[in-house]
Scaffold this motif. Structure first.
Motif, PDB file in Angstrom:
ATOM      1  N   SER A   1       0.765  -1.027   0.091  1.00 16.30           N
ATOM      2  CA  SER A   1       0.076   0.018  -0.067  1.00 16.30           C
ATOM      3  C   SER A   1       0.816   1.103   0.094  1.00 16.30           C
ATOM      4  O   SER A   1       1.894   1.271   0.569  1.00 16.30           O
ATOM      5  CB  SER A   1      -0.792   0.002   1.332  1.00 16.30           C
ATOM      6  N   PRO A   2       0.418   2.345  -0.734  1.00 16.48           N
ATOM      7  CA  PRO A   2       1.303   3.319  -0.778  1.00 16.48           C
ATOM      8  C   PRO A   2       1.427   4.189   0.522  1.00 16.48           C
ATOM      9  O   PRO A   2       2.541   4.903   0.855  1.00 16.48           O
ATOM     10  CB  PRO A   2       0.753   4.332  -1.710  1.00 16.48           C
ATOM     11  N   PHE A   3       0.465   3.788   1.476  1.00 18.26           N
ATOM     12  CA  PHE A   3       0.491   4.620   2.669  1.00 18.26           C
ATOM     13  C   PHE A   3       0.801   3.764   4.123  1.00 18.26           C
ATOM     14  O   PHE A   3       1.380   4.181   4.863  1.00 18.26           O
ATOM     15  CB  PHE A   3      -1.081   5.084   3.084  1.00 18.26           C
ATOM     16  N   ASP A   4       0.798   2.455   3.791  1.00 21.66           N
ATOM     17  CA  ASP A   4       1.244   1.575   4.890  1.00 21.66           C
ATOM     18  C   ASP A   4       2.140   0.534   4.668  1.00 21.66           C
ATOM     19  O   ASP A   4       2.357  -0.282   5.495  1.00 21.66           O
ATOM     20  CB  ASP A   4      -0.227   0.638   5.339  1.00 21.66           C
ATOM     21  N   GLY A   5       2.700   0.406   3.695  1.00 20.56           N
ATOM     22  CA  GLY A   5       3.413  -0.595   3.179  1.00 20.56           C
ATOM     23  C   GLY A   5       2.825  -1.972   3.106  1.00 20.56           C
ATOM     24  O   GLY A   5       1.745  -1.898   2.671  1.00 20.56           O
ATOM     25  N   THR A   6       3.213  -3.158   3.762  1.00 18.62           N
ATOM     26  CA  THR A   6       2.607  -4.439   3.800  1.00 18.62           C
ATOM     27  C   THR A   6       1.715  -4.356   5.041  1.00 18.62           C
ATOM     28  O   THR A   6       2.716  -4.397   6.152  1.00 18.62           O
ATOM     29  CB  THR A   6       3.603  -5.488   3.554  1.00 18.62           C
ATOM     30  N   LEU A   7       0.484  -4.300   5.090  1.00 19.45           N
ATOM     31  CA  LEU A   7      -0.164  -4.352   6.387  1.00 19.45           C
ATOM     32  C   LEU A   7      -0.854  -5.425   6.539  1.00 19.45           C
ATOM     33  O   LEU A   7      -1.771  -5.710   5.785  1.00 19.45           O
ATOM     34  CB  LEU A   7      -0.825  -3.004   6.587  1.00 19.45           C
ATOM     35  N   MET A   8      -0.952  -6.305   7.705  1.00 20.16           N
ATOM     36  CA  MET A   8      -2.072  -7.366   8.043  1.00 20.16           C
ATOM     37  C   MET A   8      -2.380  -6.867   9.239  1.00 20.16           C
ATOM     38  O   MET A   8      -1.899  -6.607  10.480  1.00 20.16           O
ATOM     39  CB  MET A   8      -1.364  -8.635   8.070  1.00 20.16           C
ATOM     40  N   GLU A   9      -3.998  -7.388   9.362  1.00 18.70           N
ATOM     41  CA  GLU A   9      -4.635  -7.067  10.621  1.00 18.70           C
ATOM     42  C   GLU A   9      -4.591  -8.469  11.224  1.00 18.70           C
ATOM     43  O   GLU A   9      -4.940  -9.367  10.699  1.00 18.70           O
ATOM     44  CB  GLU A   9      -5.953  -6.469  10.318  1.00 18.70           C
ATOM     45  N   TYR A  10      -4.672  -8.242  12.660  1.00 13.22           N
ATOM     46  CA  TYR A  10      -4.794  -9.519  13.441  1.00 13.22           C
ATOM     47  C   TYR A  10      -6.276  -9.672  13.459  1.00 13.22           C
ATOM     48  O   TYR A  10      -7.089  -8.810  13.537  1.00 13.22           O
ATOM     49  CB  TYR A  10      -4.363  -9.473  14.977  1.00 13.22           C
ATOM     50  N   VAL A  11      -6.951 -10.736  13.309  1.00  7.80           N
ATOM     51  CA  VAL A  11      -8.352 -10.890  13.416  1.00  7.80           C
ATOM     52  C   VAL A  11      -8.784 -12.108  14.282  1.00  7.80           C
ATOM     53  O   VAL A  11      -7.986 -13.172  14.724  1.00  7.80           O
ATOM     54  CB  VAL A  11      -8.792 -11.537  12.074  1.00  7.80           C
TER      55      VAL A  11
ATOM     56  N   GLY B   1     -13.196 -10.772  12.131  1.00  6.83           N
ATOM     57  CA  GLY B   1     -13.410  -9.244  12.367  1.00  6.83           C
ATOM     58  C   GLY B   1     -12.108  -9.065  13.637  1.00  6.83           C
ATOM     59  O   GLY B   1     -11.147  -9.988  13.581  1.00  6.83           O
ATOM     60  N   PRO B   2     -12.211  -7.929  14.064  1.00  6.87           N
ATOM     61  CA  PRO B   2     -11.091  -7.466  14.948  1.00  6.87           C
ATOM     62  C   PRO B   2     -10.992  -8.618  16.013  1.00  6.87           C
ATOM     63  O   PRO B   2     -12.033  -9.147  16.437  1.00  6.87           O
ATOM     64  CB  PRO B   2     -11.514  -6.160  15.389  1.00  6.87           C
ATOM     65  N   VAL B   3      -9.999  -8.390  16.818  1.00  3.23           N
ATOM     66  CA  VAL B   3      -9.706  -9.485  18.021  1.00  3.23           C
ATOM     67  C   VAL B   3     -10.334  -9.003  19.213  1.00  3.23           C
ATOM     68  O   VAL B   3     -10.761 -10.026  19.981  1.00  3.23           O
ATOM     69  CB  VAL B   3      -8.017  -9.410  18.318  1.00  3.23           C
ATOM     70  N   MET B   4     -10.758  -7.897  19.399  1.00 10.03           N
ATOM     71  CA  MET B   4     -11.845  -7.453  20.161  1.00 10.03           C
ATOM     72  C   MET B   4     -12.911  -6.470  20.053  1.00 10.03           C
ATOM     73  O   MET B   4     -12.451  -5.956  18.815  1.00 10.03           O
ATOM     74  CB  MET B   4     -11.077  -7.090  21.770  1.00 10.03           C
ATOM     75  N   GLN B   5     -13.837  -6.167  20.742  1.00 10.48           N
ATOM     76  CA  GLN B   5     -14.738  -5.204  20.386  1.00 10.48           C
ATOM     77  C   GLN B   5     -14.568  -3.863  20.053  1.00 10.48           C
ATOM     78  O   GLN B   5     -14.993  -3.147  19.518  1.00 10.48           O
ATOM     79  CB  GLN B   5     -16.087  -5.401  21.306  1.00 10.48           C
ATOM     80  N   THR B   6     -13.679  -3.366  21.221  1.00 10.51           N
ATOM     81  CA  THR B   6     -13.173  -1.919  21.207  1.00 10.51           C
ATOM     82  C   THR B   6     -11.742  -1.830  20.734  1.00 10.51           C
ATOM     83  O   THR B   6     -11.463  -0.536  20.321  1.00 10.51           O
ATOM     84  CB  THR B   6     -13.067  -1.601  22.613  1.00 10.51           C
ATOM     85  N   MET B   7     -10.929  -2.710  20.772  1.00  6.35           N
ATOM     86  CA  MET B   7      -9.513  -2.430  20.123  1.00  6.35           C
ATOM     87  C   MET B   7      -8.982  -3.349  18.953  1.00  6.35           C
ATOM     88  O   MET B   7      -9.487  -4.668  19.239  1.00  6.35           O
ATOM     89  CB  MET B   7      -8.571  -2.563  21.297  1.00  6.35           C
ATOM     90  N   GLY B   8      -8.403  -2.887  17.962  1.00  4.69           N
ATOM     91  CA  GLY B   8      -7.764  -3.945  17.060  1.00  4.69           C
ATOM     92  C   GLY B   8      -6.211  -3.670  16.883  1.00  4.69           C
ATOM     93  O   GLY B   8      -5.614  -2.717  17.563  1.00  4.69           O
ATOM     94  N   ALA B   9      -5.710  -4.622  16.288  1.00  2.62           N
ATOM     95  CA  ALA B   9      -4.192  -4.622  16.159  1.00  2.62           C
ATOM     96  C   ALA B   9      -4.075  -4.950  14.731  1.00  2.62           C
ATOM     97  O   ALA B   9      -4.519  -5.721  14.178  1.00  2.62           O
ATOM     98  CB  ALA B   9      -3.730  -5.567  17.182  1.00  2.62           C
ATOM     99  N   SER B  10      -2.655  -4.538  14.416  1.00  5.22           N
ATOM    100  CA  SER B  10      -2.076  -4.779  13.084  1.00  5.22           C
ATOM    101  C   SER B  10      -0.686  -4.980  13.257  1.00  5.22           C
ATOM    102  O   SER B  10       0.121  -4.429  14.267  1.00  5.22           O
ATOM    103  CB  SER B  10      -2.591  -3.904  11.753  1.00  5.22           C
ATOM    104  N   MET B  11       0.067  -5.661  12.257  1.00  2.00           N
ATOM    105  CA  MET B  11       1.621  -5.407  12.021  1.00  2.00           C
ATOM    106  C   MET B  11       1.680  -5.168  10.622  1.00  2.00           C
ATOM    107  O   MET B  11       1.022  -5.617   9.817  1.00  2.00           O
ATOM    108  CB  MET B  11       2.087  -6.916  12.391  1.00  2.00           C
TER     109      MET B  11
END
Ligand code: GTQ
Length: 372
Positions: free
Chosen positions: A252-262, A268-278
């Motif tokens: 991605s031009p903005f993020d490089g290679t980004l993956m979300e933890y699911v 969907g996100p790992v929890m209801q209120t907070m998400g995480a990515s690397m």
């Protein structure tokens, strides 16, 4: 920075623009005695043209913090302190003890043989392991062993405690919790476990072995909680996935290679209120600037580089932590020509997305780069 838009001027028709007169000031005082106020005196503040984050962009250098974090071991015990943590106090958010936006974060230190008692609360948490060996967390009877760059969930309402095994070494990890958010919702409850410690009632690391197999879910596996059953996300499979994905796709031009933890049950996100990515930045990679709603707390898992945040440059290296407030322009660069850089990111995107508040914008001028 971009100039203010034409329709962002305070004198446009339709915006509050009432000048004070002695009569009006007396009127405001009268309203105040009745616990009321005239909307036009606050309208432009409470309804800004666009998000005006109170959080400052901040870089917390591990090199500056580490000795102070270790010193707390000589000053307080986990028994007395409950949690022995040095928290990240954003200068714009000291009133709510947030690192950025409505996210709290701190550095927790434990020595081999130490245990922090079990408790549970309405706030959800993650821990990201920064250094040391032998760390573990127990969540509702499931024990997780934790290594460098692993992260573990302690979702809202779950009993959790942390420790370091006798044969381990001093451990430091980053806690990230939605405490300020849950307090803002005035919904935070807190309880200490009646026995101070909970029993481990499942095989060690059972949730990773059950739910952490790529492309496979357990037959008859049944999980309907609002958070991921995969309580622990390990570094090695994460790095491996990023390496493979970056070889198979354009960044991605903005993020490089980004993956979300699911959550493997919902994607969907790992929890209801907070998400995480690397995200991975290839050697020498420089991203373009964009901004979006949501608050973001980065921890440098690997490598070194810099980020420009609202025109301010922050040079970071492994273990440093920095924040990107909501709607702040940001772009990143990997300064190594030989090594990739990896950024772990904790965010409140699940809330922003669930409430329909996500917005994103690319920096249009200067070939997509901020002017510093
Ligand atoms: O370990 O549960 O840094 O409740 C702050 C509050 C950690 C924890 C923190 C907490 C915890």
């Amino acid at each position: 920075m971009t100039p203010p838009r034409e329709n962002h001027r305070e004198d446009v028709i339709g915006r509050a623009n009432v000048e004070d007169t002695p009569e009006l000031l007396a009127y405001y005082d009268e309203l105040d005695t009745l616990d009321t106020g005239a909307l036009w005196t606050v309208a432009n503040k409470i309804e800004p043209w666009e998000p005006a984050s109170q959080s400052k962009p901040v870089l917390w250098r591990y090199n500056d913090l580490r000795a102070h974090v270790l010193r707390s071991v000589d000053l307080v015990t986990p028994e007395k302190a409950g949690r022995r943590v040095i928290y990240l106090n954003n200068p714009g958010r000291t009133d709510v003890s947030a690192a950025v936006g409505w996210i709290y974060a701190g550095l927790q230190v434990m020595h081999p043989g130490e245990v922090a008692s079990a408790h549970r609360h309405s706030a959800s948490a993650i821990r990201f392991i920064m250094e040391g060996s032998g760390a573990y967390t127990v969540v509702d009877g499931h024990k997780m062993t934790l290594g460098r760059n692993d992260f573990v969930l302690t979702p809202n309402g779950t009993w959790h405690e942390h420790g370091v095994s006798e044969d381990g070494s001093p451990c430091i990890w980053q806690d990230g919790l939605d405490i300020p958010f849950v307090n803002a919702m005035e919904a935070n409850f807190y309880e200490v476990h009646p026995d101070l410690q909970q029993a481990v009632t499942y095989p060690v690391d059972d949730m990773t072995k059950t739910w952490g197999n790529p492309g496979l879910t357990p037959g008859g596996g049944d999980w309907d909680k609002g958070y991921s059953p995969l309580f622990k996300y390990e570094w090695e499979p994460t790095y491996d996935a990023l390496t493979k994905y970056s070889a198979a796709s354009e960044p991605s031009p903005f993020d490089g290679t980004l993956m979300e933890y699911v959550n493997p049950v919902t994607n969907g996100p790992v929890m209801q209120t907070m998400g995480a990515s690397m995200q991975m930045l290839a050697p020498g990679q420089v991203t373009k600037a964009h901004r979006h709603t949501g608050s973001y707390l980065y921890q440098v898992a690997k490598g070194s580089g810099y980020s420009l945040i609202n025109g301010q440059r922050f040079d970071w290296c492994e273990r440093d932590i920095f924040c990107v407030p909501s709607w702040a322009w940001h772009e990143h660069g990997n300064t190594s020509q030989t090594e990739d850089a990896c950024l772990f990111c904790l965010n409140d995107l699940p809330v922003i997305r669930a409430l329909g508040l996500y917005r994103e914008e690319a920096f249009g001028d200067n070939n997509g780069h901020q002017i510093t």
